[in-house]
Design an enzyme around this catalytic site. Structure first.
Site, PDB file in Angstrom:
ATOM      1  N   ASN A  64      13.818  51.338  26.418  1.00 35.61           N
ATOM      2  CA  ASN A  64      12.633  52.157  26.156  1.00 35.61           C
ATOM      3  C   ASN A  64      12.130  52.704  27.489  1.00 35.61           C
ATOM      4  OD1 ASN A  64      12.677  51.538  23.391  1.00 35.61           O
ATOM      5  ND2 ASN A  64      11.543  49.642  23.718  1.00 35.61           N
ATOM      6  N   GLY A  72       8.288  54.356  24.030  1.00 35.37           N
ATOM      7  CA  GLY A  72       7.776  53.083  23.527  1.00 35.37           C
ATOM      8  C   GLY A  72       7.773  51.970  24.556  1.00 35.37           C
ATOM      9  N   GLN A  73       7.888  52.332  25.833  1.00 32.58           N
ATOM     10  CA  GLN A  73       7.903  51.304  26.885  1.00 32.58           C
ATOM     11  C   GLN A  73       6.507  50.727  27.067  1.00 32.58           C
ATOM     12  OE1 GLN A  73       9.338  52.711  30.678  1.00 32.58           O
ATOM     13  NE2 GLN A  73       9.289  50.667  31.604  1.00 32.58           N
ATOM     14  N   HIS A 105      13.984  47.420  32.003  1.00 34.43           N
ATOM     15  CA  HIS A 105      14.628  46.305  31.293  1.00 34.43           C
ATOM     16  C   HIS A 105      15.497  46.841  30.173  1.00 34.43           C
ATOM     17  CE1 HIS A 105      10.662  47.099  29.525  1.00 34.43           C
ATOM     18  NE2 HIS A 105      11.198  46.802  28.351  1.00 34.43           N
TER      19      HIS A 105
HETATM   20  P1  AMP Z   1       9.209  47.474  26.025  1.00 32.42           P
HETATM   21  O1  AMP Z   1       8.255  47.674  24.884  1.00 32.42           O
HETATM   22  O2  AMP Z   1      10.543  48.130  25.877  1.00 32.42           O
HETATM   23  O3  AMP Z   1       8.548  47.775  27.352  1.00 32.42           O
HETATM   24  O4  AMP Z   1       9.553  45.925  26.010  1.00 32.42           O
HETATM   25  C1  AMP Z   1       8.783  44.954  26.599  1.00 32.42           C
HETATM   26  C2  AMP Z   1       9.199  43.652  25.980  1.00 32.42           C
HETATM   27  O5  AMP Z   1       8.721  42.600  26.794  1.00 32.42           O
HETATM   28  C3  AMP Z   1       8.638  43.422  24.576  1.00 32.42           C
HETATM   29  O6  AMP Z   1       9.720  43.287  23.645  1.00 32.42           O
HETATM   30  C4  AMP Z   1       7.831  42.133  24.727  1.00 32.42           C
HETATM   31  O7  AMP Z   1       7.941  41.296  23.610  1.00 32.42           O
HETATM   32  C5  AMP Z   1       8.449  41.509  25.960  1.00 32.42           C
HETATM   33  N1  AMP Z   1       7.593  40.596  26.698  1.00 32.42           N
HETATM   34  C6  AMP Z   1       6.311  40.781  27.049  1.00 32.42           C
HETATM   35  N2  AMP Z   1       5.864  39.733  27.748  1.00 32.42           N
HETATM   36  C7  AMP Z   1       6.895  38.857  27.852  1.00 32.42           C
HETATM   37  C8  AMP Z   1       7.052  37.570  28.461  1.00 32.42           C
HETATM   38  N3  AMP Z   1       6.060  36.952  29.122  1.00 32.42           N
HETATM   39  N4  AMP Z   1       8.256  36.969  28.343  1.00 32.42           N
HETATM   40  C9  AMP Z   1       9.269  37.582  27.664  1.00 32.42           C
HETATM   41  N5  AMP Z   1       9.184  38.781  27.100  1.00 32.42           N
HETATM   42  C10 AMP Z   1       8.004  39.416  27.173  1.00 32.42           C
END
Ligand code: AMP
Ligand code: ZN
Length: 112
Positions: free
Chosen positions: A85, A91-92, A98
């Site tokens: 994303n 949707g980031q 990542h």
């Molecule tokens: P995005 O929406 O592509 O930026 O993805 C961010 C992702 O990070 C989401 O799927 C969240 O569930 C995940 N996330 C947020 N905080 C944490 C955390 N502390 N440990 C692991 N994953 C996390």
């Protein structure tokens, strides 16, 4: 800079480190959207894929080949999905590049 995933990389926020080398780290997503849902990140901070250039070609190549290797380790032999994303419309929600590795169920298309 206060970045959630930089704090995970440094160990300030503890996670299960499923894979780690000098440049990359993989850990479970805290809010899994599939039976297997991992995040693979570069340890170096890039705010998104849009903040990388050809200078990062080798690192980005490693990010993909390592994601495929982790998918093999996770026994996702019937397939999986990688998602990056990028930016608001992408949707980031976390501003550190990542890759999502999703597997263990059949994925649909188009995504939401
Ligand atoms: P995005 O929406 O592509 O930026 O993805 C961010 C992702 O990070 C989401 O799927 C969240 O569930 C995940 N996330 C947020 N905080 C944490 C955390 N502390 N440990 C692991 N994953 C996390
Ligand atoms: Zn960061």
């Amino acid at each position: 800079m206060d970045c959630l995933f930089c704090n995970i990389t440094s160990g300030t926020i503890p996670v299960t480190r499923l894979f780690e080398n000098e440049h990359l780290l993989a850990f479970p997503d805290i809010n899994p959207q599939a039976p297997t849902h991992l995040l693979i990140i570069p340890k170096q901070h890039f705010s998104s894929l849009a903040h990388t250039t050809s200078e990062q070609s080798e690192l980005l190549g490693q990010l993909l080949t390592t994601s495929a290797e982790i998918a093999r380790q996770q026994h996702l032999a019937t397939g999986y999905r990688l998602v990056i994303n990028t930016g608001h419309d992408g949707g980031q929600t976390v501003g550190h590049l990542h890759v999502h590795l999703l597997g263990g169920r059949h994925m649909t298309w188009p995504p939401g």
